[in-house]
Design a protein around this motif. Sequence first.
Motif, PDB file in Angstrom:
ATOM      1  N   LEU A  13       1.082  -1.157  -0.166  1.00 51.02           N
ATOM      2  CA  LEU A  13      -0.022  -0.041  -0.024  1.00 51.02           C
ATOM      3  C   LEU A  13       0.584   0.856  -0.090  1.00 51.02           C
ATOM      4  N   GLU A  14       2.065   1.323   1.010  1.00 51.43           N
ATOM      5  CA  GLU A  14       2.718   2.362   0.886  1.00 51.43           C
ATOM      6  C   GLU A  14       2.882   2.577  -0.732  1.00 51.43           C
ATOM      7  N   SER A  15       4.086   1.434  -1.202  1.00 48.94           N
ATOM      8  CA  SER A  15       4.861   1.684  -2.090  1.00 48.94           C
ATOM      9  C   SER A  15       3.751   2.464  -3.250  1.00 48.94           C
ATOM     10  N   GLN A  16       2.415   1.604  -3.392  1.00 47.98           N
ATOM     11  CA  GLN A  16       1.056   2.030  -4.479  1.00 47.98           C
ATOM     12  C   GLN A  16       0.756   3.935  -4.478  1.00 47.98           C
ATOM     13  N   SER A  17       0.524   4.381  -3.246  1.00 50.34           N
ATOM     14  CA  SER A  17       0.582   5.029  -2.796  1.00 50.34           C
ATOM     15  C   SER A  17       1.705   5.924  -3.163  1.00 50.34           C
ATOM     16  N   LEU A  26      -0.597   7.155 -14.062  1.00 51.32           N
ATOM     17  CA  LEU A  26      -2.298   7.878 -15.606  1.00 51.32           C
ATOM     18  C   LEU A  26      -1.887   8.762 -16.407  1.00 51.32           C
ATOM     19  N   CYS A  27      -0.579   9.905 -16.050  1.00 49.17           N
ATOM     20  CA  CYS A  27       0.126  10.718 -16.313  1.00 49.17           C
ATOM     21  C   CYS A  27      -0.347  10.974 -18.343  1.00 49.17           C
ATOM     22  N   THR A  28      -0.288  11.420 -19.714  1.00 52.25           N
ATOM     23  CA  THR A  28      -0.047  11.859 -20.200  1.00 52.25           C
ATOM     24  C   THR A  28       0.919  13.384 -20.792  1.00 52.25           C
ATOM     25  N   LYS A  29       0.436  14.006 -19.910  1.00 47.76           N
ATOM     26  CA  LYS A  29       0.346  16.024 -20.263  1.00 47.76           C
ATOM     27  C   LYS A  29       1.082  16.372 -18.604  1.00 47.76           C
ATOM     28  N   ILE A  31       4.084  19.229 -17.343  1.00 50.24           N
ATOM     29  CA  ILE A  31       4.917  19.936 -17.966  1.00 50.24           C
ATOM     30  C   ILE A  31       6.306  19.997 -16.606  1.00 50.24           C
ATOM     31  N   LEU A  32       7.561  20.530 -16.455  1.00 50.09           N
ATOM     32  CA  LEU A  32       8.748  20.380 -15.801  1.00 50.09           C
ATOM     33  C   LEU A  32       8.672  21.310 -15.269  1.00 50.09           C
ATOM     34  N   THR A  33       8.208  22.080 -14.307  1.00 53.14           N
ATOM     35  CA  THR A  33       8.794  23.605 -13.381  1.00 53.14           C
ATOM     36  C   THR A  33       9.316  23.420 -12.069  1.00 53.14           C
ATOM     37  N   GLY A  34      10.821  23.656 -12.639  1.00 56.60           N
ATOM     38  CA  GLY A  34      11.914  23.790 -11.456  1.00 56.60           C
ATOM     39  C   GLY A  34      11.874  22.160 -11.200  1.00 56.60           C
ATOM     40  N   SER A  35      11.813  22.198 -10.516  1.00 55.87           N
ATOM     41  CA  SER A  35      12.084  20.986  -9.549  1.00 55.87           C
ATOM     42  C   SER A  35      10.647  19.878  -9.683  1.00 55.87           C
ATOM     43  N   ALA A  36       9.435  20.860  -9.499  1.00 53.37           N
ATOM     44  CA  ALA A  36       8.424  19.838  -9.796  1.00 53.37           C
ATOM     45  C   ALA A  36       7.962  19.138 -10.946  1.00 53.37           C
ATOM     46  N   THR A  37       7.285  17.651 -11.173  1.00 55.17           N
ATOM     47  CA  THR A  37       6.613  17.890 -12.059  1.00 55.17           C
ATOM     48  C   THR A  37       4.915  18.464 -12.049  1.00 55.17           C
ATOM     49  N   LEU A  38       4.216  18.767 -12.584  1.00 51.82           N
ATOM     50  CA  LEU A  38       2.897  19.754 -13.007  1.00 51.82           C
ATOM     51  C   LEU A  38       2.115  18.648 -14.249  1.00 51.82           C
ATOM     52  N   CYS A  39       0.770  17.852 -13.475  1.00 53.04           N
ATOM     53  CA  CYS A  39       0.208  17.170 -14.364  1.00 53.04           C
ATOM     54  C   CYS A  39      -0.945  18.173 -14.825  1.00 53.04           C
ATOM     55  N   LEU A  40      -1.278  17.888 -16.080  1.00 56.20           N
ATOM     56  CA  LEU A  40      -2.387  18.793 -17.133  1.00 56.20           C
ATOM     57  C   LEU A  40      -3.090  18.214 -17.468  1.00 56.20           C
ATOM     58  N   CYS A  41      -3.061  16.703 -16.753  1.00 56.41           N
ATOM     59  CA  CYS A  41      -4.257  15.861 -17.715  1.00 56.41           C
ATOM     60  C   CYS A  41      -5.380  15.733 -16.007  1.00 56.41           C
ATOM     61  N   VAL A  42      -6.782  16.066 -16.463  1.00 58.24           N
ATOM     62  CA  VAL A  42      -7.191  15.588 -15.196  1.00 58.24           C
ATOM     63  C   VAL A  42      -7.350  14.251 -14.661  1.00 58.24           C
ATOM     64  N   SER A  43      -7.575  13.146 -14.671  1.00 62.17           N
ATOM     65  CA  SER A  43      -7.610  12.099 -14.171  1.00 62.17           C
ATOM     66  C   SER A  43      -6.572  11.550 -13.537  1.00 62.17           C
ATOM     67  N   CYS A  44      -5.589  12.393 -14.300  1.00 64.52           N
ATOM     68  CA  CYS A  44      -3.934  11.929 -13.480  1.00 64.52           C
ATOM     69  C   CYS A  44      -3.944  12.882 -11.967  1.00 64.52           C
ATOM     70  N   ARG A  45      -4.480  13.612 -12.027  1.00 69.58           N
ATOM     71  CA  ARG A  45      -4.483  15.130 -10.886  1.00 69.58           C
ATOM     72  C   ARG A  45      -5.887  14.075 -10.006  1.00 69.58           C
ATOM     73  N   SER A  47      -6.171  10.831  -9.873  1.00 70.88           N
ATOM     74  CA  SER A  47      -5.405   9.979  -9.193  1.00 70.88           C
ATOM     75  C   SER A  47      -4.287  10.209  -8.311  1.00 70.88           C
ATOM     76  N   CYS A  48      -3.534  11.100  -8.794  1.00 70.79           N
ATOM     77  CA  CYS A  48      -2.617  11.934  -7.538  1.00 70.79           C
ATOM     78  C   CYS A  48      -3.642  11.929  -6.238  1.00 70.79           C
ATOM     79  N   GLN A  49      -4.277  12.881  -5.978  1.00 73.04           N
ATOM     80  CA  GLN A  49      -5.016  12.718  -4.633  1.00 73.04           C
ATOM     81  C   GLN A  49      -5.644  12.110  -4.294  1.00 73.04           C
ATOM     82  N   ARG A  50      -6.052  11.144  -5.240  1.00 69.15           N
ATOM     83  CA  ARG A  50      -6.484   9.742  -4.171  1.00 69.15           C
ATOM     84  C   ARG A  50      -5.432   9.396  -3.500  1.00 69.15           C
TER      85      ARG A  50
END
Length: 182
Positions: A13-17, A26-29, A31-45, A47-50
């Motif tokens: 569970l920890e590894s999955q999380s 799930l991320c298909t779109k 962008i790299l901003t500095g050291s963070a990767t920001l997802c632009l697709c709704v399904s990934c956001r 999933s990340c939130q969950r």
Amino acid sequence: QNKEHNSSMRGGLESQSLSQSENNPLCTKSILTGSATLCLCVSCRDSCQRGWRLMYILTAFHRCSEVMKPFLLKFLQDASENPGMAYQGIAKASEQNLKRTFQYGGRAQYPNTMELKAMLAGRSSKRQLFLLPGGIERHLKIKTCSVALDVIEELCFEMGLQRLEALDEYAVFLVTHKGNGN
């Protein structure tokens, strides 16, 4: 054998999380901003939130293994200190949960359905009524990993008692209505 199975399950569970909240498959779109990767697709956001909410719950209720602890702690610290991180707040809360779980042993009671639904919706605290001598009522913000010492510290601070010795003079008692017909 059952204990080994539970430990293995928690590790999974920890590894999955971790993977769901960092390098989301799930991320298909993105962008790299500095050291963070920001997802632009709704399904990934979503999933990340969950994934982050699952991380919050796991760190509040389960001790991770000693082997996983340094990696998980580093991951949470990096995520919470990264100004471009979309989930910086929940990363910091998860880091605090992890530290408190190792300090106090985690929560003994699993969340009831109402509390679990609130956590899954992103609400991690509630206002709890405390009755003080003289009929004084105080509402304090109680978080998932709050312990009685937190309540005593906050009440002592409100009363202007900053000495550590003052904390030893107070206790918290639980008042229920069981058996009263209420």
